[in-house]
Design a protein around this motif. Sequence first.
Motif, short mmCIF file in Angstrom:
data_model
loop_
_atom_site.label_atom_id
_atom_site.label_comp_id
_atom_site.label_asym_id
_atom_site.label_seq_id
_atom_site.Cartn_x
_atom_site.Cartn_y
_atom_site.Cartn_z
N ILE A 90 0.83 -1.21 0.00
CA ILE A 90 0.00 0.00 0.00
C ILE A 90 0.87 1.26 0.00
O ILE A 90 0.65 2.16 -0.79
N MET A 143 3.81 1.55 -1.03
CA MET A 143 4.61 1.60 -2.26
C MET A 143 3.76 1.88 -3.50
O MET A 143 4.29 2.01 -4.60
N GLY A 144 2.46 1.94 -3.32
CA GLY A 144 1.59 2.12 -4.49
C GLY A 144 1.52 0.86 -5.33
O GLY A 144 1.16 0.89 -6.50
N TYR A 182 -5.92 -2.13 -6.48
CA TYR A 182 -7.33 -2.02 -6.11
C TYR A 182 -8.17 -2.45 -7.32
O TYR A 182 -7.64 -2.56 -8.43
N ASP A 224 -7.54 -0.67 -10.40
CA ASP A 224 -6.17 -0.76 -10.93
C ASP A 224 -5.94 -2.02 -11.76
O ASP A 224 -4.89 -2.18 -12.37
N ARG A 276 -1.43 5.80 -15.74
CA ARG A 276 -2.12 4.55 -15.41
C ARG A 276 -2.34 3.66 -16.64
O ARG A 276 -2.11 2.45 -16.59
N THR A 320 -0.04 2.55 -11.54
CA THR A 320 -1.37 2.76 -10.96
C THR A 320 -1.32 3.27 -9.52
O THR A 320 -2.34 3.30 -8.84
N GLY A 321 -0.16 3.67 -9.05
CA GLY A 321 -0.05 4.16 -7.67
C GLY A 321 -0.94 5.37 -7.41
O GLY A 321 -1.68 5.42 -6.44
N LYS A 331 -4.16 7.64 -7.83
CA LYS A 331 -5.55 7.19 -8.04
C LYS A 331 -6.47 8.33 -8.48
O LYS A 331 -6.24 9.49 -8.14
N TYR A 332 -7.53 7.95 -9.14
CA TYR A 332 -8.64 8.88 -9.35
C TYR A 332 -9.47 8.91 -8.07
O TYR A 332 -9.78 7.87 -7.51
N ALA A 370 -6.00 12.37 -4.22
CA ALA A 370 -5.63 10.97 -4.46
C ALA A 370 -4.74 10.81 -5.69
O ALA A 370 -3.98 9.87 -5.78
N VAL A 407 4.34 7.75 -6.41
CA VAL A 407 4.62 7.02 -5.18
C VAL A 407 5.48 5.78 -5.45
O VAL A 407 6.34 5.44 -4.66
N GLU A 408 5.27 5.15 -6.59
CA GLU A 408 6.02 3.93 -6.89
C GLU A 408 7.51 4.22 -7.04
O GLU A 408 8.34 3.31 -6.91
N GLY A 411 -6.33 2.48 2.36
CA GLY A 411 -5.07 2.75 1.69
C GLY A 411 -5.19 3.37 0.31
O GLY A 411 -4.19 3.65 -0.34
N TYR A 412 -6.41 3.63 -0.13
CA TYR A 412 -6.59 4.17 -1.48
C TYR A 412 -6.05 5.59 -1.60
O TYR A 412 -5.55 5.98 -2.64
N CYS A 413 -6.14 6.36 -0.51
CA CYS A 413 -5.65 7.75 -0.53
C CYS A 413 -4.17 7.83 -0.23
O CYS A 413 -3.58 8.91 -0.30
N THR A 414 -3.56 6.70 0.19
CA THR A 414 -2.23 6.72 0.79
C THR A 414 -1.16 7.27 -0.16
O THR A 414 -0.30 8.05 0.25
N ILE A 472 1.12 10.38 0.81
CA ILE A 472 2.58 10.29 0.91
C ILE A 472 3.24 11.34 0.01
O ILE A 472 4.16 12.05 0.41
#
Lengths: 709, 161
Positions: A219, A221-222, A226, A229, B29, B35-36, B38-39, B48, B76-77, B101-104, B108
Amino acid sequence: MIATKTLSTTRRGFLNVLGAGIVIAVAPETARAQVAPAGGRGRGGGGRGGAGGAKTVAARLHIGQDGIITVMTGKVECGQGARAELTQAAAEELRVGADRVRLVMADTGLAPDDGGTSGSQSTPSTVPAIRRGCSAARGLLVALAARRWEVDAKTLEVRDGKVSDGAAGARSLSYADLAADKDAEKLLAGAIPADVVMTPVESWKVMGTSVARPNGRDIVMGAHHYPSDVSRPGMLYGRVLRAPAYNAKLASVDLGPAKGMTGVVAVQDKDFVGVAATTAFLAERALEAIAKTAKWEDPPAQPSSEALYDYLRERVRGGAPKNPFADEVAKAAKSLRQSYHVAYVQHCPMEPRAAVAEWIDDKLTVWTGTQQPFGVRGALAQALGVAGDRVRVIVPDVGGGFGGKPTGECAVEAARLARGAGKPVSLRWTREEEFTWAYFRPAGVIEAEASLDDRGGLATWNFTNINSGGNEVQSPYRVAKNQARFVGSEPPLRHGSYRALAVTANTFGRESFMDELAVLAGRDPLEFRLAHLEGGRLRTVLEEAARRFDWASRVKDKRADVGVGLACGTDKGSYVAACAEVVADRKAGTFTVTRVCQAYECGKIINPANLMRQVTGAIVMGLGPALREEMRFAGGKILNGNFADYEVPRFADLPELEVHLLDRADLASAGAGETPIIAIAPAVANALFAATGVRVRQMPIRLGKAKAN
Amino acid sequence: MDSTIKFTANGERRSVTTDSERALLDVLREDLGLTGAKYGCGERECGACSVLVDGRRAFSWRTPVSKVVGKTVVRVEGLGSGEKLHPVQEAFLAEGAFQCGYCTAGMIIAAVGMLAENPKPTDAQIVAGMDRNICRCCAYPDILRAVRRCAGRNRGAEVRP
């Protein structure tokens, strides 16, 4: 990865997309045994952990010959921490560390149907179901070792995944060794015995500790994928044509403009119209092109949020309910009658509804974010006209649910588009779609009337919830004559489950009303409640919250525009009490929640850190509908379907937050995803009254220019 | 109208031939499989989709890919190196500062951007700096602790049971 020789290439293909770290294999016969006919979902039941659960040990877990333990559950991880907790349950009974267990969740092709992920049931229902399966597995492997060594199984010990001969000392066999035994497969295919014994609390080593989220590293690390994804070869991106208002019927549409675009497929199936394209950008352009051609019938007149509460009251099923204690109320020296309103709110999980659908021949696989994978499998089978055993639903850990994702509308749309396009399709609802076409926590009207006896105690209590639901409508307070009920109305919006659902409305109404009655009786709000509460778990959390908050001295603090309030309640076998402090700005008509102290008890705690996150998260999330969240609508349209106009809690809303968890080793563990949300709103309303003398009888609680009342 | 867009993503030069109006988020994406980010909202309200463009936080869903030509995009990746996490990622992991964790990823990135400008923020500065990001699970107290930890405060302290 477990190399199981019976694994087919196709199945391996499925398994590879489960995500990093959870690539597993199970014998196909195990998976096949789990596939039920379409729509064949049983009712939940604690016995095996929901809708059937795992009947055999092999359906619950797989021990690879390389020692990797894979446990399977139909439950979904949507942020509540089920993945950690259910891993702990398995590890405890298998006598291994949590890091030795891989949990496969929510895959209808692999996992048993443990019922939907809702109603705080994972803890009381699925934790025991997994423990039973794993305890049975341990027992069988121990018996296998005993047979091999020709000793009594009772003399053997299991530690860290190894069975050892306590008497001889030197001998030991790992689970991997035992799983390789020619009899192991047959033994594990047996039923989970009804009398299987679970490890007592005092011997717990993994349960009761703060095991971290197993895929937490992915999580941050992306790297976690989901539902939105998931990517498949040749995948297109979908968009769906939406009506301009609820109940507006499509009269005609011309797909021509979309079909003329390179890389675009347009699909129509009666009222369903959508496009799929090589990029989401192109899909959007294609949708715009056909939306321009769409003609819609005028929708019928529909109510607005302005007139919502009268609308609900006027449409009460069975007419306006009467107070059966009206005579006593008329004669009582003191009585009170009040109404409380609770607005429609939305879950708005950060990940909107999303699905990737793929047809291979006549088999459909859908990766989607839902709390009910087996229910959605049934919905897909029905909507697409295929047999249930041709449909597989996989739910990668989801970006939030909160009770808002039990359904499969997005999955069905993706499957329609994928069938029309002949290619896999990814469909991710926009935020506006999520706000408009998902559903809402029901709005409600609470009508309450009570009378006091000569000593200021509750004599009669009549409490009616209109429209929002009957959960915990009964008051926990002692009262001689009591009627509490829920009555339906005609909801103008589509509503459904939400974290704690109606318990928030019922607790807001009851705890606000109790506060008003305390004032009427001339008593302190805490003292008035305690006078009507028997000893027990609710009383314990209330006393604990008050003590930690130092209620006795704070309530005497007479600073202008500062006030404290409290509230308590119960739901689904757990208990909560909150004390709040607010500071009001009368000139501006606003107030700030400055401090919250909450005590919470849900029996024996399985994972303290995760429980703390659930409780703090619930309090802050609960501040949203308490302070600001309210769906506005008119003429069949949502007027504030975005985060600029529908303001959810943010960092700046954080009060000073203090949470006290009561760990009761003597009580069964109850779920904690919902109950911690119910007490914050009434505690805030009561504190606002203490600060200003203004009683706000609605959620969201707005001070405005109201005068003291 | 397709054009060739070149930018740097974590030290790697990337070249994408596509409609220049497409969102950076979609290109990351859909075209690059990253895909780190997000929408979440499509309106610059939730954060996000945050990425760093030349070191500053950008909302990639609202950034046409044409705007990053020649620039450096960090997602983020790409924050850590190989298996080694970036200190902000370490802090989020250590504090368990997420639920779904979707917003993480966006949190970050926002924290990395903020800390680059102000390595020792006060709580008020953290709240102000992070307030454009939404966590619907409301893991805000844990995220706050994680960012404090990065700022060298409460290191090792307040570790939950």
